[in-house]
Scaffold this motif. Structure first.
Motif, PDB file in Angstrom:
ATOM      1  N   CYS A   1       0.848  -1.193   0.000  1.00  0.00           N
ATOM      2  CA  CYS A   1       0.000   0.000   0.000  1.00  0.00           C
ATOM      3  C   CYS A   1       0.883   1.242   0.000  1.00  0.00           C
ATOM      4  CB  CYS A   1      -0.897   0.025   1.233  1.00  0.00           C
ATOM      5  SG  CYS A   1      -1.890  -1.475   1.485  1.00  0.00           S
ATOM      6  N   SER A   2       0.313   2.353  -0.399  1.00  0.00           N
ATOM      7  CA  SER A   2       1.038   3.617  -0.297  1.00  0.00           C
ATOM      8  C   SER A   2       0.789   4.272   1.055  1.00  0.00           C
ATOM      9  CB  SER A   2       0.618   4.564  -1.420  1.00  0.00           C
ATOM     10  OG  SER A   2      -0.759   4.864  -1.326  1.00  0.00           O
ATOM     11  N   GLY A   3       0.229   3.528   1.965  1.00  0.00           N
ATOM     12  CA  GLY A   3      -0.109   3.953   3.312  1.00  0.00           C
ATOM     13  C   GLY A   3      -1.285   3.121   3.774  1.00  0.00           C
ATOM     14  N   ILE A   4      -1.413   2.931   5.077  1.00  0.00           N
ATOM     15  CA  ILE A   4      -2.538   2.172   5.639  1.00  0.00           C
ATOM     16  C   ILE A   4      -3.217   3.036   6.682  1.00  0.00           C
ATOM     17  CG2 ILE A   4      -3.223   0.163   6.995  1.00  0.00           C
ATOM     18  CD1 ILE A   4      -0.892  -1.366   5.746  1.00  0.00           C
ATOM     19  N   ARG A   5      -4.533   3.100   6.597  1.00  0.00           N
ATOM     20  CA  ARG A   5      -5.317   3.869   7.560  1.00  0.00           C
ATOM     21  C   ARG A   5      -6.037   2.915   8.507  1.00  0.00           C
ATOM     22  NH1 ARG A   5     -10.115   7.262   5.165  1.00  0.00           N
ATOM     23  NH2 ARG A   5     -11.352   5.446   5.754  1.00  0.00           N
ATOM     24  N   THR A   6      -6.023   3.262   9.782  1.00  0.00           N
ATOM     25  CA  THR A   6      -6.790   2.539  10.794  1.00  0.00           C
ATOM     26  C   THR A   6      -7.878   3.458  11.342  1.00  0.00           C
ATOM     27  OG1 THR A   6      -4.862   1.243  11.505  1.00  0.00           O
ATOM     28  CG2 THR A   6      -6.709   1.354  13.018  1.00  0.00           C
ATOM     29  N   ASN A   7      -9.097   2.930  11.453  1.00  0.00           N
ATOM     30  CA  ASN A   7     -10.193   3.651  12.108  1.00  0.00           C
ATOM     31  C   ASN A   7     -10.727   2.817  13.254  1.00  0.00           C
ATOM     32  OD1 ASN A   7     -10.457   4.545   8.988  1.00  0.00           O
ATOM     33  ND2 ASN A   7     -11.089   6.216  10.325  1.00  0.00           N
ATOM     34  N   LEU A   8     -11.011   3.458  14.369  1.00  0.00           N
ATOM     35  CA  LEU A   8     -11.574   2.797  15.544  1.00  0.00           C
ATOM     36  C   LEU A   8     -12.819   3.545  15.993  1.00  0.00           C
ATOM     37  CD1 LEU A   8      -8.278   2.173  17.534  1.00  0.00           C
ATOM     38  CD2 LEU A   8      -9.906   0.380  16.945  1.00  0.00           C
ATOM     39  N   HIS A   9     -13.971   2.859  15.990  1.00  0.00           N
ATOM     40  CA  HIS A   9     -15.231   3.447  16.450  1.00  0.00           C
ATOM     41  C   HIS A   9     -15.529   2.979  17.874  1.00  0.00           C
ATOM     42  CE1 HIS A   9     -15.918   3.581  12.011  1.00  0.00           C
ATOM     43  NE2 HIS A   9     -16.501   4.714  12.319  1.00  0.00           N
ATOM     44  N   PHE A  10     -15.682   3.915  18.775  1.00  0.00           N
ATOM     45  CA  PHE A  10     -16.050   3.580  20.146  1.00  0.00           C
ATOM     46  C   PHE A  10     -17.571   3.452  20.255  1.00  0.00           C
ATOM     47  CE2 PHE A  10     -11.810   5.140  20.672  1.00  0.00           C
ATOM     48  CZ  PHE A  10     -11.317   4.560  21.843  1.00  0.00           C
ATOM     49  N   PRO A  11     -18.056   2.677  21.229  1.00  0.00           N
ATOM     50  CA  PRO A  11     -19.503   2.561  21.448  1.00  0.00           C
ATOM     51  C   PRO A  11     -20.140   3.906  21.760  1.00  0.00           C
ATOM     52  CG  PRO A  11     -18.359   0.784  22.563  1.00  0.00           C
ATOM     53  CD  PRO A  11     -17.301   1.757  22.090  1.00  0.00           C
ATOM     54  N   THR A  12     -21.423   4.040  21.427  1.00  0.00           N
ATOM     55  CA  THR A  12     -22.122   5.319  21.568  1.00  0.00           C
ATOM     56  C   THR A  12     -23.305   5.259  22.532  1.00  0.00           C
ATOM     57  OG1 THR A  12     -23.429   4.780  19.603  1.00  0.00           O
ATOM     58  CG2 THR A  12     -21.458   6.114  19.272  1.00  0.00           C
ATOM     59  N   CYS A  13     -23.413   4.194  23.304  1.00  0.00           N
ATOM     60  CA  CYS A  13     -24.515   4.072  24.258  1.00  0.00           C
ATOM     61  C   CYS A  13     -23.952   3.778  25.655  1.00  0.00           C
ATOM     62  CB  CYS A  13     -25.458   2.945  23.831  1.00  0.00           C
ATOM     63  SG  CYS A  13     -26.167   3.162  22.172  1.00  0.00           S
ATOM     64  N   TRP A  14     -24.549   4.386  26.667  1.00  0.00           N
ATOM     65  CA  TRP A  14     -24.041   4.330  28.040  1.00  0.00           C
ATOM     66  C   TRP A  14     -25.160   3.919  28.977  1.00  0.00           C
ATOM     67  CZ3 TRP A  14     -23.775   9.203  31.474  1.00  0.00           C
ATOM     68  CH2 TRP A  14     -23.112   8.934  32.686  1.00  0.00           C
ATOM     69  N   ASP A  15     -24.802   3.197  30.061  1.00  0.00           N
ATOM     70  CA  ASP A  15     -25.830   2.798  31.025  1.00  0.00           C
ATOM     71  C   ASP A  15     -26.314   3.962  31.879  1.00  0.00           C
ATOM     72  OD1 ASP A  15     -23.855   3.177  32.988  1.00  0.00           O
ATOM     73  OD2 ASP A  15     -23.576   1.054  33.386  1.00  0.00           O
ATOM     74  N   GLY A  16     -25.642   5.110  31.780  1.00  0.00           N
ATOM     75  CA  GLY A  16     -26.087   6.305  32.494  1.00  0.00           C
ATOM     76  C   GLY A  16     -25.684   6.353  33.953  1.00  0.00           C
ATOM     77  N   LYS A  17     -24.945   5.340  34.419  1.00  0.00           N
ATOM     78  CA  LYS A  17     -24.593   5.264  35.836  1.00  0.00           C
ATOM     79  C   LYS A  17     -23.094   5.138  36.076  1.00  0.00           C
ATOM     80  CE  LYS A  17     -28.948   2.797  36.755  1.00  0.00           C
ATOM     81  NZ  LYS A  17     -29.538   1.509  37.240  1.00  0.00           N
ATOM     82  N   ASN A  18     -22.473   4.185  35.420  1.00  0.00           N
ATOM     83  CA  ASN A  18     -21.085   3.837  35.707  1.00  0.00           C
ATOM     84  C   ASN A  18     -20.116   4.563  34.776  1.00  0.00           C
ATOM     85  OD1 ASN A  18     -21.538   1.619  37.759  1.00  0.00           O
ATOM     86  ND2 ASN A  18     -22.742   0.828  36.039  1.00  0.00           N
ATOM     87  N   LEU A  19     -19.105   5.174  35.372  1.00  0.00           N
ATOM     88  CA  LEU A  19     -18.097   5.869  34.590  1.00  0.00           C
ATOM     89  C   LEU A  19     -17.047   4.911  34.036  1.00  0.00           C
ATOM     90  CD1 LEU A  19     -17.545   8.974  36.902  1.00  0.00           C
ATOM     91  CD2 LEU A  19     -18.979   8.820  34.846  1.00  0.00           C
ATOM     92  N   ASP A  20     -17.020   3.698  34.562  1.00  0.00           N
ATOM     93  CA  ASP A  20     -16.108   2.661  34.107  1.00  0.00           C
ATOM     94  C   ASP A  20     -16.684   1.322  34.553  1.00  0.00           C
ATOM     95  OD1 ASP A  20     -13.905   1.427  32.987  1.00  0.00           O
ATOM     96  OD2 ASP A  20     -12.445   2.165  34.436  1.00  0.00           O
TER      97      ASP A  20
END
Length: 347
Positions: free
Chosen positions: A193-212
């Motif tokens: 390749c003339s370069g390789i791109r990586t994309n990472l999508h994080f989840p978009t829904c939260w339980d609304g309570k726990n920060l971790d």
């Protein structure tokens, strides 16, 4: 820019409820350190099992307290001066025919404004009042450093992907990363390749309570339709995780051109790249996130119909200033040039 201005403008206009405040914030962050520590998965462990590339605020360390990170950091390598978050991913190495390794450098996307290596960060919202910004102390992980097999359901969008550039100047790059199986792959491309791109999508829904959560994943979830493409809102959240979060996406461009020499590749022609996890498949790519925006800056961005690298009411800095932000390397080991084995893996 990564996309043509016309295409990028059209993409933002296509956002759900774009007329009502949908935002697509895209900005560069220089590399702050390459180090073998992981305050999310291996807090306090020096060294951690594999090496990472890190961007963002200078609070990054082997341990980051579960508190408001924006109160700990004093600078950031990101162009938004109020984003003191940390983001980190695995590194990519080239394994030569003789068994030695060399780190593949990250390069800025199109429209380089002075960033050094690093990552391009995206945050997308679906309209004012429809997206809840992350809270102080929030952290999460996407991907699995132990995965070595394909895991995507063909009917679903991929949470992470690679794209092989076909020619100079990012030829072959278009919209909808991780959404088109004809050009995106879960594992490493099996050709030069003339370069390789990586994309990472994080989840978009939260339980609304726990920060971790203990696995850094259980408190978050993907929409019922699967991982979102960054220019959509991803659809409805599951009832267990009803709070809609911004779509966070990381984008890395690897300059593989210096390795386009067949005499260096394996004799059987198999692809020669390996992640710093020791993974020759590419399936173990993963991303870690510790939220650290100041105050309500991210919520303002998500509500404010923001576009690109500027947003009314948010402070920005030029990359010359951002590049002055740094943290000392914790683990004293050689990670650059040709090395006999990957740091930490024993490979």
């Amino acid at each position: 820019m990564l996309f043509s201005l016309l295409a990028f403008t059209a993409l933002v206009q296509a956002l759900p409820n774009a007329g009502g405040g949908g935002s697509l914030v895209r900005f560069p962050c220089s590399q702050i350190v390459i180090d073998r520590i992981d305050p999310l998965v291996n807090p306090g462990q020096i060294p951690s099992p594999h090496i990472h590339q890190v961007i963002g605020g200078n609070a990054f360390n082997a341990t980051i307290p579960s508190t408001d990170v924006s109160s700990l950091a004093t600078c950031t390598t990101c162009s938004f001066a109020e984003d003191l978050s940390n983001y980190w991913t695995a590194n990519m190495y080239f394994k030569a025919r003789n068994g030695s390794y060399k780190r593949v450098p990250q390069i800025p996307n199109r429209g380089n404004t002075g960033e050094t290596g690093g990552v391009t960060v995206y945050y997308t919202s679906s309209g004012a009042g429809k997206t809840t910004a992350f809270k102080p102390g929030f952290r999460m992980l996407v991907g699995d450093p132990m995965r070595r097999e394909a895991g995507v359901n063909p009917s679903m969008k991929m949470q992470s992907c690679y794209r092989c550039y076909k020619g100079p100047n990012f030829k072959g790059d278009d919209l909808s990363p991780c959404a088109d199986p004809t050009v995106d792959t879960e594992g490493f491309p099996n050709k030069m390749c003339s370069g390789i791109r990586t994309n990472l999508h994080f989840p978009t829904c939260w339980d609304g309570k726990n920060l971790d959560s203990p696995d850094h994943k259980s408190h978050i979830a993907y929409p019922t339709a699967g991982p979102a493409s960054f220019h959509t809102d991803g659809g409805a959240c599951p009832s267990t995780h009803p709070v809609k979060l911004p779509q966070l996406m990381l984008e890395i461009v690897w300059d593989t051109t210096q390795f386009n020499d067949k005499s260096l590749w394996p004799e059987d022609g198999s692809q020669p790249f390996v992640l710093s996890t020791g993974d020759p498949t590419g399936f173990s790519q993963h991303g870690d996130y510790v939220f650290g925006w100041k105050g309500d800056a991210l919520q303002k961005a998500m509500d404010g119909a923001c576009f690109g690298a500027t947003c009314t009411g948010l402070k920005t800095q030029n990359m010359a200033t951002a590049n002055k932000c740094a943290v000392p390397k914790t683990v004293n080991e050689n990670t650059e040039g040709w090395i006999d084995k990957l740091p930490g893996t024993g490979n």
